[in-house]
Design an enzyme around this catalytic site. Structure first.
Site, mmCIF file in Angstrom:
data_model
loop_
_atom_site.group_PDB
_atom_site.id
_atom_site.type_symbol
_atom_site.label_atom_id
_atom_site.label_comp_id
_atom_site.label_asym_id
_atom_site.label_seq_id
_atom_site.Cartn_x
_atom_site.Cartn_y
_atom_site.Cartn_z
ATOM 1 N N GLU A 83 -23.331 -18.961 53.900
ATOM 2 C CA GLU A 83 -22.868 -18.264 55.087
ATOM 3 C C GLU A 83 -21.335 -18.298 55.032
ATOM 4 O O GLU A 83 -20.739 -19.365 54.849
ATOM 5 C CB GLU A 83 -23.356 -18.990 56.347
ATOM 6 C CG GLU A 83 -22.931 -18.243 57.585
ATOM 7 C CD GLU A 83 -23.373 -18.903 58.894
ATOM 8 O OE1 GLU A 83 -24.170 -19.849 58.859
ATOM 9 O OE2 GLU A 83 -22.887 -18.437 59.933
ATOM 10 N N ARG A 134 -30.524 -32.259 49.677
ATOM 11 C CA ARG A 134 -29.110 -31.904 49.685
ATOM 12 C C ARG A 134 -28.291 -33.089 49.174
ATOM 13 O O ARG A 134 -28.735 -34.223 49.189
ATOM 14 C CB ARG A 134 -28.659 -31.414 51.046
ATOM 15 C CG ARG A 134 -28.661 -32.444 52.147
ATOM 16 C CD ARG A 134 -28.537 -31.808 53.532
ATOM 17 N NE ARG A 134 -27.234 -31.231 53.789
ATOM 18 C CZ ARG A 134 -27.007 -29.943 54.065
ATOM 19 N NH1 ARG A 134 -27.989 -29.081 54.090
ATOM 20 N NH2 ARG A 134 -25.810 -29.501 54.320
ATOM 21 N N LYS A 144 -19.867 -28.174 57.235
ATOM 22 C CA LYS A 144 -18.750 -27.248 57.374
ATOM 23 C C LYS A 144 -18.096 -27.376 58.743
ATOM 24 O O LYS A 144 -16.892 -27.197 58.872
ATOM 25 C CB LYS A 144 -19.233 -25.810 57.136
ATOM 26 C CG LYS A 144 -19.299 -25.471 55.657
ATOM 27 C CD LYS A 144 -19.561 -24.000 55.424
ATOM 28 C CE LYS A 144 -21.039 -23.716 55.449
ATOM 29 N NZ LYS A 144 -21.368 -22.353 55.014
#
Ligand code: ATP
Ligand code: MG
Length: 566
Positions: free
Chosen positions: A43, A267, A277
């Site tokens: 994104e 992850r 983020k």
């Protein structure tokens, strides 16, 4: 089997994703005639970090290994947080890591198709417009232990849904007034299947589609459908999406469109680092760092500026592998990866970070000579250079001790040490200033001990130290970077504190170093070793011609282990 390479990882251990991919191509009818197709779907709401590198290496790496393809797709369905700056940085970072995408796409390329498919679901009775606001929807949703309740709008007629959905698109309703929801099962044990929202109303300018849309697709609705459009065979994501997989599958099945397989892996979490983020953005906007590319940031751009090589990041990702359970990787593993690569490629130079002046009293005033120094013992093709030598030198303050312990093999009063590539010297006199600080060492050198001359080997001393000749030395700014956080898991903050309270107050120290002349001529981006000290890179942003600024990439050895064991 349509894989071009029958045994692509023969001889090496296959990870679970590779095993599954090979099985799928061997057995699945739907894959006949296809080759592996993966995608990396960021994104564009921030810069990429080392966690993304893991996903990039995995997706692009699989495509390379199996002769398939990998797309870069921007998952741009949240117009308020996304920006062209992020799109540009992401493309640069992927390429810098050494990968090239096959297709370059945006979820926003598919907004028209997604809208048509939503209309299809409405027509077939699988979606409805709901007027519940966010709070009411939460209450209707139930909990993990209680089923949800049907929305009072669930049984609207197809005609009414169709009309309302079109008016949502035309902009007749304010933000949040209505949603389009999939009609699945409010009693499902999987909360993601309790009539998930597909579209929300958001009167917001989009960085690519401008003001064309005021309804935006939710992640779950856009993601699998984008995968399907691109013919992705294996849609690899992180474990948080495991319980979204039934929804992913439901959309593809109900639409009767090409159905990729979603697979999940753990992850990456790194010690001494934050990786979300949102938190990285906060570090930037609140000025805790100088920007997304601050050399202390775990972003790809930060690591690049810090001096990390793409090879070392790829090798790190290879080392940690992929697994199906979450864990935290010690940041030492990353530091070791770059150290190992730099040991192969970085030329060695001499630089003094904290100088003391040394005067060789028996070396003739005004005399100079040049000595030959090897650039990189690991790489004969790196050659050698000429080092100027003269009567006045600088050595590292920590290489001298006035009252040393018995096993101290560096310079001490009356003691001898070898100057690297040069001579053995003896310390005859220590000169101090009024405060007692040592300001100069008066030494004598033994002219018979020049390195490389046969006689040199006849006399041995235990210590060798580095030095820089004063008359030709240059001064350079050096930034000694350390970890940005002082706790292993910065997110675990004490009561009433946040991750920001775990910032290491000493994560950078700026000094001026005295360096050999060659070092001052290095161009931005060049990585070097300061002998006995660490690896450094010429900063690409702040360096001026003939005025390099050096960033410390990593110390030669793990200095934190030493601190911890003290
Ligand atoms: P963040 O939580 O940091 O905002 P994200 O998952 O929202 O990250 P995306 O831009 O959506 O960020 O991620 C793009 C891809 O990178 C996704 O497929 C995601 O699963 C993967 N990814 C993100 N963070 C990690 C990580 N720490 N380890 C491995 N893969 C990751
Ligand atoms: Mg995301």
């Amino acid at each position: 089997m349509t894989l071009p390479n029958e045994n692509p990882t023969e001889g090496t251990h296959k990870n679970f994703i590779e095993v599954e991919i090979e099985k799928d191509f061997a057995t699945k009818e739907s894959l006949r005639g296809r080759s592996l197709m993966t995608r990396f779907p960021p994104e564009p709401n921030g810069y990429l970090h080392i966690g993304h590198a893991k996903s990039i290496c995995l997706n692009f790496g699989l495509a390379q290994r199996y002769g398939g393809k990998c797309n870069l797709r921007f998952d741009d369905t949240n117009p308020t947080k996304e920006d062209q700056e992020y799109v540009d940085s992401i493309m640069r970072d992927v390429q810098w890591l050494g990968f090239q995408w096959d297709g370059l796409f945006y979820a926003s390329d598919y907004f028209d198709q997604l809208y048509e498919w939503a209309v299809q679901l409405i027509r077939e009775g699988h979606a409805y417009v709901c007027d519940l606001d966010a709070e009411a929807m939460r209450q209707y949703r139930g909990t993990l232990t209680e089923p949800g309740r049907n929305s009072p709008y669930r049984d609207r007629s197809v005609a009414e849904n169709f009309d309302l959905f079109e008016r949502m698109k035309r902009g007749e309703f304010p933000d949040g007034a209505r949603t389009l929801r999939a009609k699945i099962d409010m009693a499902s044990p999987n909360l993601n299947l309790r009539d998930p929202v597909m579209y929300r109303i958001l009167h917001s300018h989009h960085h690519r589609t401008g003001d064309k849309w005021c309804i935006y697709a939710m992640y779950d609705w856009a993601h699998g459908e984008s995968d399907s459009i691109e013919g992705i065979t294996h849609s690899i994501c992180t474990l948080e999406f495991e319980n979204h997989r039934p929804l992913y599958d439901w959309f593809c099945k109900t639409l009767r469109i090409y159905h990729p397989r979603q697979m999940e892996f753990a992850r990456l979490n790194l010690s001494y680092t934050v990786m979300s983020k949102r938190k990285l953005l906060q570090l930037v906007t609140e000025g805790h760092v100088s920007g997304w590319d601050d050399p202390r940031m775990p972003t790809i751009s930060g690591l690049r500026r810090r001096g990390y090589t793409p090879e070392s990041i790829r090798s790190f990702c290879e080392t940690i592998g992929v697994a199906r359970f979450n864990g935290t990787i010690d940041v030492l593993v990353l530091e070791n990866a770059v150290r190992e690569h730099l040991n192969q490629i970085a030329n060695r130079y001499m630089a003094i970070l904290d100088p003391i002046k040394v005067v060789l009293t028996n070396y003739p005033e005004g005399q100079t000579e040049t000595l030959e120094a090897v650039n990189n013992p690991e790489d004969p093709s790196a050659g050698a250079r000429q080092l100027p030598f003269s009567r006045t030198l600088f050595i590292e303050r920590e290489d001298f001790m006035e009252n040393p312990p018995s096993k101290y093999f560096r310079l001490k009063p009356g003691g001898e040490v070898r100057l690297r590539y040069a001579y053995i010297i003896r310390c005859d006199e220590v000169i101090k200033d009024a405060s007692g600080k040592v300001v100069e060492l008066r030494c004598s050198y033994d002219p018979e001990t020049r390195s490389g001359s046969g006689a040199a080997s006849e006399r041995k001393v235990k210590g060798t130290i580095h030095w820089v000749s004063a008359s030709t030395a240059a001064c350079c700014e050096v930034r000694l970077y350390d970890r940005l956080f002082q706790s292993e898991n910065p997110e675990e903050a004490a009561e009433g504190k946040t991750f920001l309270d775990n910032i290491n107050p000493n994560s950078v120290t700026n000094i001026v170093a005295v360096v050999e002349p060659e070092l001052a001529r290095q161009s931005p981006g060049t990585r070097v070793q300061f002998e006995r000290n660490g690896y450094f890179v010429v900063d690409e942003i702040d360096s001026l011609p003939d005025k390099p600024v050096f960033n410390r990439i990593v110390t030669l050895r793990d200095s934190w282990a030493k601190i911890a064991s003290k």
